[in-house]
Enzyme design. Structure first.
Site, PDB file in Angstrom:
ATOM      1  N   VAL A  82       9.647  -7.187   6.864  1.00 17.73           N
ATOM      2  CA  VAL A  82       8.198  -7.378   6.945  1.00 17.73           C
ATOM      3  C   VAL A  82       7.610  -6.031   7.330  1.00 17.73           C
ATOM      4  CG1 VAL A  82       6.383  -8.364   8.430  1.00 17.73           C
ATOM      5  CG2 VAL A  82       8.091  -9.851   7.373  1.00 17.73           C
ATOM      6  N   CYS A  83       6.418  -5.737   6.810  1.00 17.28           N
ATOM      7  CA  CYS A  83       5.686  -4.514   7.175  1.00 17.28           C
ATOM      8  C   CYS A  83       6.545  -3.283   6.824  1.00 17.28           C
ATOM      9  CB  CYS A  83       5.314  -4.622   8.657  1.00 17.28           C
ATOM     10  SG  CYS A  83       3.995  -3.520   9.210  1.00 17.28           S
ATOM     11  N   THR A  84       6.492  -2.256   7.662  1.00 20.96           N
ATOM     12  CA  THR A  84       7.217  -1.025   7.348  1.00 20.96           C
ATOM     13  C   THR A  84       8.731  -1.141   7.548  1.00 20.96           C
ATOM     14  OG1 THR A  84       6.611  -0.241   9.563  1.00 20.96           O
ATOM     15  CG2 THR A  84       5.275   0.542   7.726  1.00 20.96           C
ATOM     16  N   THR A 136       5.245  -3.685   1.445  1.00 22.54           N
ATOM     17  CA  THR A 136       5.255  -3.168   2.812  1.00 22.54           C
ATOM     18  C   THR A 136       3.806  -3.187   3.311  1.00 22.54           C
ATOM     19  OG1 THR A 136       5.975  -1.288   4.201  1.00 22.54           O
ATOM     20  CG2 THR A 136       5.042  -0.726   2.057  1.00 22.54           C
ATOM     21  N   GLY A 158       4.336  -8.115   3.427  1.00 26.32           N
ATOM     22  CA  GLY A 158       3.361  -7.059   3.693  1.00 26.32           C
ATOM     23  C   GLY A 158       3.231  -6.795   5.194  1.00 26.32           C
TER      24      GLY A 158
END
Lengths: 233, 233
Positions: free
Chosen positions: B108-110, B128, B158
């Site tokens: 998730v995310c970075t 991302t 994301g």
């Protein structure tokens, strides 16, 4: 136009209460939204790691005595541990004294039941997890079926993920829309739930039935209401 | 009709990687969705509490060696600490070996940038945090502007709060719609964001500008791309 009252220099002083069996997401949603603008005290009875209702352990950074007396925000999460927390004298005493002095007295999910048990929601509109609305009445609060309810200085959020809406609404209230909108973009809160099942009004009956069973909600509601009836003068 | 493949007896074996400066909400969203159906390993380099990018500390329950070799799901959160985690040889080695053996390789995310740095996203569609999409290209992945991207056994979410959509999508994929819908109702995921500012397509320009600045995204993107260009043969 955006309200530009962002002032990162004036940190909010926030006390967030940890107890065994809390739901971490209730706490981490608001914490993530508020932290940049706040000094956060994660308060518990001791400094030992606190085990959440899903097993993961969070470390407090102060105990009851170490928490500032005058908080801008007192925050209580919910979770499986609420039924026990509601009859924990040390926790209730802490919540009551800090709540009486706090700028805002707040909760997400069944954390509202702890506020109610501490006598802090009597005569206030408030919300909680959908499965627990009726229990608020037992304590003299007025349950409202909204995701975030603001009544004077009481700010309550609905179940678990409502903590994100709660945090952004509270941040907008205290630090303005620019701060809240920026934080919303930073955490990419542009939700796209895969199903329309997030509230009992939308979910299929067998989803509601299974959720009630897994939450053990009926049994726990009964325990809480019986205890409260016994405690009444 | 709901798919009834819920089987709480068959626990998923999930490894979730902790590193200094992770964003807790990236991790706690998916954990909350998956935990009832899973045995969760919170893995770090040691068993010492890990400090998140907002200060709160989570306690790992195993180290790299103690984590099962064959995970159903390997999960990596993002956070401010990703830029350092991407060049941590022990972490990358762990992610690479467990990733090669995992049923699903996820982030998730970075956190996607850590998967990418471990060579696990080359030739895959992935997503991302919105501020980091272009960086995925540097590592041979194909950035896709969706909240959840599934490409073969790579499942990426994301930014930050996308972890809730990610968790529910992954749970539906692995345990059926009844399980996912029930979990969505239990966590009352019926979002009602106070603003329309959760994505750069919707936010006002000054909100995007402030978010980029607070995320320190431009500077960190540059560091990562320079490092990757130097590392190339």
């Amino acid at each position: 136009m955006l309200n530009e009252s962002v002032n990162a220099e004036q940190k909010l002083v926030v006390g967030m209460v940890l107890f065994p069996g809390l739901t971490l997401l209730d706490l981490i949603g608001p914490l993530t939204v508020l932290a940049y603008h706040s000094t956060i005290y994660l308060v518990s009875s001791s400094l030992k790691p606190v085990t959440s209702d899903q097993g993961a352990q969070l470390v407090p950074n102060c105990d009851y005595d170490g928490c500032p007396v005058n908080l801008d925000i007192l925050f209580i999460p919910g979770g499986d541990g609420v039924v026990d927390a509601m009859v924990d004298p040390a926790l209730l005493s802490f919540v009551k004294t800090r709540g009486q002095n706090a700028g805002y007295v707040t909760s997400v999910c069944t954390g509202a039941l702890i506020l109610a048990a501490a006598g802090l929601l009597e005569g206030f509109d408030a919300t909680t997890h959908w499965a627990w609305h009726d229990v608020l009445k037992t304590f003299g609060a007025n349950p409202v079926a909204k995701r975030v309810v603001i009544d004077r200085n009481r700010v309550t959020g609905g179940g678990v993920t409502a903590g994100i809406d709660f945090g952004l609404s509270l941040l907008a209230h205290l630090r303005g829309e620019l701060a809240a909108q920026t934080r919303q973009l930073m955490i990419e809160y542009d939700p796209n739930p895969p199903f329309e099942s997030g509230s009992p009004e939308k979910a299929e009956p067998k989803v509601i039935e299974l959720a009630e069973k897994l939450l053990n909600a009926a049994a726990e509601r009964q325990i809480v209401i019986q205890r409260q009836n016994r405690a009444r003068p």
